[in-house]
Design an enzyme around this catalytic site. Structure first.
Site: not given
Length: 411
Positions: A381, A383
């Site tokens: 991930r 972000c």
């Protein structure tokens, strides 16, 4: 999902760990590495010493992850560098190349509104080659091919790096390849130049714009989206790749737009045989269960699916769902889930997720929702916060999905 290639998720104590992502998720011939912050894995704290020390720590964390799975930094195909201050890129460049012995990876560099930790000045994620494949694929000595052409701007990167059935292009700025300077005009002219540069790189390796699987378009001004989309339409008159549009705080050379590109590579890399792979089919799909966009919801090629950036839109109204970031994050993820299920996949097939938020403090609320969408190991991930999101949304999410069955004529 048909087929039996297995997704392989791994973590090492030699790099920082997160309860909301896996450090590296391998599937078939690629590894996706989560964004690394400048955190010392021993202390769990951001290193001090300014941008140079922090860039080194990010790269050391990536190196530790790469080496923990028996790879080396020269297996890196693509790096994405997110900075708080665009002027810090020069300092990053001074240490960056020392981590590679061979040709440099492709690269995207942008300044964002905020990073997940307040003290962090930089964050870096990576995509690496995975010649051994994942079970039950047999290891194969595939060769990474890095190439450049003088018909597009040159920089501290390779313009294109091919491995197996994908090419990853360095993000293209609106630079004239002869002068190395920004083209005159506004966002319309700059978007056109970015796409001309992409086309030149593709032509140099005997590919075309129709081979593009995904574009990520970084814009300085969110209001420029309509103009950007209009220019893109001229380059993609029929088939339109998956797309994510991201508002950034600044771009190198004060550009208004920059475009990152993922390209299908049906001919593969040696010792794959062109006659066996040249005619792999790009499969673009849309579903009426998710709001329509002027680009494909999902584009599959070989063993990966690329999902366009999803906004928190209700399919019935085409408008933002009511509520705050919790509800909006849930809607984004529901839209991704619907797209994935429309092509006979499940959320646990996701290998990488990218999340943009308006307020970095909202990540805590997003995480509460996020983990409920997965039953197995979490994806890799990245972000970060942005100044604005299309339609005034609080969050936008895109994803990369494993595609075990491949695309025709793969079995």
């Amino acid at each position: 999902m048909s087929g039996n290639i297995i997704k392989f998720s791994r973590n090492t104590e030699r790099a920082p760990q997160s309860p909301f992502s896996t450090q590296t998720v391998a599937f078939s011939h690629y590894n996706n590495i989560s964004a690394q912050l400048p955190i010392d894995p021993v202390t769990g704290k951001v290193v001090m010493g300014g941008i140079t020390a922090q860039a080194k720590q990010c790269l050391n964390n990536i190196k530790a992850i790469v080496e923990s799975i028996n790879h080396v930094m020269d297996d890196v195909v693509k790096l994405n560098i997110f900075v708080k201050h665009i002027e810090d890129v020069e300092a990053i460049n001074q240490v960056y190349s020392s981590y590679f012995e061979g040709p440099l990876p492709t690269r995207t560099t942008v300044a964002v509104a905020a990073l997940p930790l307040q003290e962090a000045l930089v964050q870096i994620d990576a995509l690496i080659s995975n010649g051994e494949g994942t079970t039950p694929q047999a290891p194969c000595p595939l060769i990474k091919i890095s190439r450049n052409t003088d018909k597009a701007p040159l920089g501290l990167y390779s313009q294109t790096v091919a491995f197996s059935h994908y090419n990853n292009l360095a993000s293209q700025l609106p630079l004239n390849s002869l002068t190395g300077t920004l083209v005159s005009g506004g966002v319309k002219e700059q978007t056109h130049q970015c796409l001309i540069n992409i086309k030149a790189v593709l032509s140099s390796i005997d590919h075309s714009m129709e081979d593009i699987v995904k574009t990520t378009i970084f814009v300085r001004n969110i209001a420029d989206i309509d103009v950007v989309n209009q220019v893109c339409n001229a380059f993609f008159p029929a088939y339109v790749p998956a797309r994510t549009i991201i508002n950034v705080a600044a771009l190198p050379m004060d550009a208004l737009v920059q475009i990152d590109t993922v390209v299908s590579h049906g001919d593969g890399t040696p010792p794959q045989l062109p006659e066996d792979t040249r005619f792999l089919v790009i499969e673009a799909n849309n579903t009426p269960k998710v709001p329509a966009q002027p680009y494909s919801h999902t584009v599959a090629f070989s063993h990966y699916n690329h999902i366009s950036g999803q906004l928190p839109l209700d399919v019935k109204t085409g408008q933002l769902v009511s509520g705050g970031v919790n509800e909006q994050a849930r809607q984004c993820l529901n839209n991704i889930k619907t797209i994935i299920e429309s092509v006979d996949h499940v959320m646990d097939d996701i290998v990488k997720v990218n999340i943009q938020v308006r307020n970095i403090a909202d990540m805590e609320a997003i995480n509460d929702v996020y983990t409920t969408f997965f039953s197995g190991d979490l994806p890799a991930r990245t972000c970060y916060a942005v100044g604005a999101i299309p339609m005034g949304a609080l969050v936008q999410i895109d994803a990369v999905v494993s595609n075990c069955e491949g695309t025709p004529p793969q079995a």
